[in-house]
Design an enzyme around this catalytic site. Structure first.
Site, PDB file in Angstrom:
ATOM      1  N   GLU A  43      -0.885   0.829  -8.108  1.00  0.00           N
ATOM      2  CA  GLU A  43      -0.313   1.368  -9.442  1.00  0.00           C
ATOM      3  C   GLU A  43       0.121   2.681  -9.173  1.00  0.00           C
ATOM      4  O   GLU A  43      -0.218   3.806  -9.932  1.00  0.00           O
ATOM      5  CB  GLU A  43      -1.393   1.037 -10.606  1.00  0.00           C
TER       6      GLU A  43
ATOM      7  N   GLU B 211      -1.544  -8.710 -10.219  1.00  0.00           N
ATOM      8  CA  GLU B 211      -2.521  -8.065 -11.249  1.00  0.00           C
ATOM      9  C   GLU B 211      -1.796  -8.751 -12.527  1.00  0.00           C
ATOM     10  O   GLU B 211      -0.568  -8.139 -13.278  1.00  0.00           O
ATOM     11  CB  GLU B 211      -3.035  -6.859 -11.283  1.00  0.00           C
TER      12      GLU B 211
END
Length: 505
Positions: free
Chosen positions: A175, A294
């Site tokens: 991320e 995810e």
């Protein structure tokens, strides 16, 4: 009352793609109780000689998990893998910055790989591109994948692992587009670092595959520019781009809440298009696939998670974000997961987040028992029966309009042809809240011989949950389907998850 029928045509020759087993993956991060008292709890009555909870391992195997991403997550962005190897008594206790806890490093790379072998899963490793970089990533690949005769490979052997692990899949950070990430970078900064890291890692082991960070969610201001910009650097050197997505919004009402899986479909399509744009721009012959490493339903507001971290910081394995899921949550979860099958031609890896205790399918009590949440069952059904080829259906599906989106089909479905088992498996969510939904499925090119079973999961109250002392939400056999020659005729209960297995010759 029965809603207007939905009609689907499935033709044996119209194939969307072959299912990669790794889409049935999960995620273990050093966050809260995912590791400590989740998968690992020495002293527990079921713990084996390595401290792994056998009751959890049994649930993981029953769930059908095929791959697990490790060790993060936000955790990886300030993690030095060297802290988690070697004699346990010599490992440092560190401040874990991402979740403001204490990391004992009792559990690290070698412990995870032992657990992975016992769980029968393929490891997906992430490297730190937040506070670390090329050297840290390269040395970890050497430690894990080189047989012997070098500093880090011999170090691994000293630590009791004589044979290399041969880890195939590596994520280049986590991320990195998010300003919450330790070491957050611009697209240009990340693109250059990821490019050089991938090149160096593949110099160590040319057999590995690497995953470039894509957007953290579909409402990021930088999406999809992030994908386009970073891939201009990484495209020749990476094999996948990652997507992450969580949905909350239960307070918006069931119609809106369940419609969000369509946003996820649009997200997947957009990133596929962006990858193919860069492919053309690069004049490349290589196609980038997607690692949706995810994903899940997130029922706790971010402010609650932040408050839990801030009010009692610097604990070991704190109780953090241990969400309890409802029947309604399980329906959105199932639709999200079906999207990976629908795009099986490009989505090759997916990791449900997280495996234990935090936004989890499997819940544990410290020194106590184990139980499963409603989301466990759709995952288990698809992982165990969604194997083979995804059929590209044509459908007439009655739909509804809601605030978030127009034309949301009441029936969300995907169908799989499993040649080995000689069956077609239909997975379906009925989003209709009060009505049974009639469904017909025309099977072209198949000779259907029997309904092997129709399994359904539904409750009178969509907010029903499971807890340690009961499992109020669980699937059951359902007498809701029949065959008329090569046509399946089904009745889907309101707000239900369904799996229909059709035997074929």
């Amino acid at each position: 009352m029965e809603k207007e029928k939905s009609h689907i045509i499935l033709n044996r020759n119209f194939i969307k793609g072959e299912i990669d087993p790794r889409i049935y993956g999960s995620f273990v991060e050093h966050m809260g109780r995912v590791v400590y008292s989740g998968i690992y709890e020495p002293g527990h009555e079921t713990a084996d000689e390595d401290g792994f909870r056998q009751d959890v391992l049994e649930k993981v195997k029953e769930m059908g998990v095929t791959a697990v991403r490790y060790p993060g997550g936000n955790f990886v962005s300030c993690y030095d893998w060297r802290d988690g190897v070697g004699p346990v008594e010599k490992r440092p206790r560190r401040l874990e910055i991402a979740w403001r806890s204490i990391e004992t490093n009792e559990f690290g790379t070698n412990e995870f790989m032992k657990w992975a072998a016992k769980a029968g899963i393929e490891p997906v490793f992430a490297v730190n591109l937040g506070t670390k970089g090329i050297e840290n990533a390269v040395s970890l690949v050497e430690y894990c994948n080189i047989k012997e005769g070098t500093y880090y490979s011999d170090w691994r052997r000293e630590h009791g692992a004589a044979e290399p692990y041969g880890i195939k899949t590596w994520c280049l950070g986590n991320e990195m587009d998010g300003d919450w990430q330790i070491g957050h970078k611009t697209a240009q900064e990340y693109g250059r670092l990821a490019q050089e890291t991938a090149k160096a890692m593949k110099q160590v082991d040319s057999r590995i595959e690497v995953v470039s960070c894509g957007s953290s969610k579909s409402d990021m201001q930088t999406y999809p520019e992030w994908e386009a910009e970073t891939l201009k650097y990484t495209y020749p050197y990476v094999d996948y781009i990652s997507l992450h997505q969580y949905y909350g919004g239960q307070e918006l009402g069931t119609d809106n809440f369940l419609s969000q899986s369509l946003d996820m479909e649009e997200y997947i399509r957009t990133v596929i298009g962006t990858c193919d744009y860069v492919k053309a721009w690069k004049r490349s012959g290589k196609t980038i696939s997607i690692s949706f490493d995810e994903w899940g339903v997130w029922s706790m507001p971010d402010r609650e998670v932040a408050a839990a971290v801030d009010e009692s910081p610097w604990q070991v394995a704190p109780h953090l974000s241990e969400q309890i899921y409802s029947m309604e949550d399980a329906l959105l979860f199932a639709s999200m997961m079906m999207n990976f099958l629908k795009y099986a031609d490009r989505v090759k890896i997916a990791c449900q987040s997280l495996l234990t205790n935090i936004s989890a399918a499997v819940m544990t009590e410290e020194k106590g028992g184990v139980w499963v949440q409603p989301i466990y069952y759709p995952f288990m059904h698809m992982a165990n029966y969604g194997r083979g080829k995804v059929l590209q259906g044509a459908a007439e599906l009655p739909a509804y309009d809601c605030t978030l989106r127009k034309q949301v089909p009441y029936v969300d479905y995907v169908a799989v042809h499993n040649e080995e088992r000689k069956e077609v498996v239909l997975f379906a969510v009925n989003r209709a809240q009060d009505e049974v939904t009639g469904l017909t499925v025309e099977l072209q090119g198949f000779q259907a011989v029997e309904i092997i079973g129709h399994t359904t999961m539904c409750t009178e109250d969509r907010k029903t949950t499971n807890l340690a002392d009961h499992d109020a939400v669980k699937p059951k056999p359902y007498d809701g389907s029949r065959l008329e020659e090569n046509i399946l005729i089904s009745q889907l209960p309101p707000l239900s998850w369904n799996m229909v297995r059709i035997g074929i010759l």
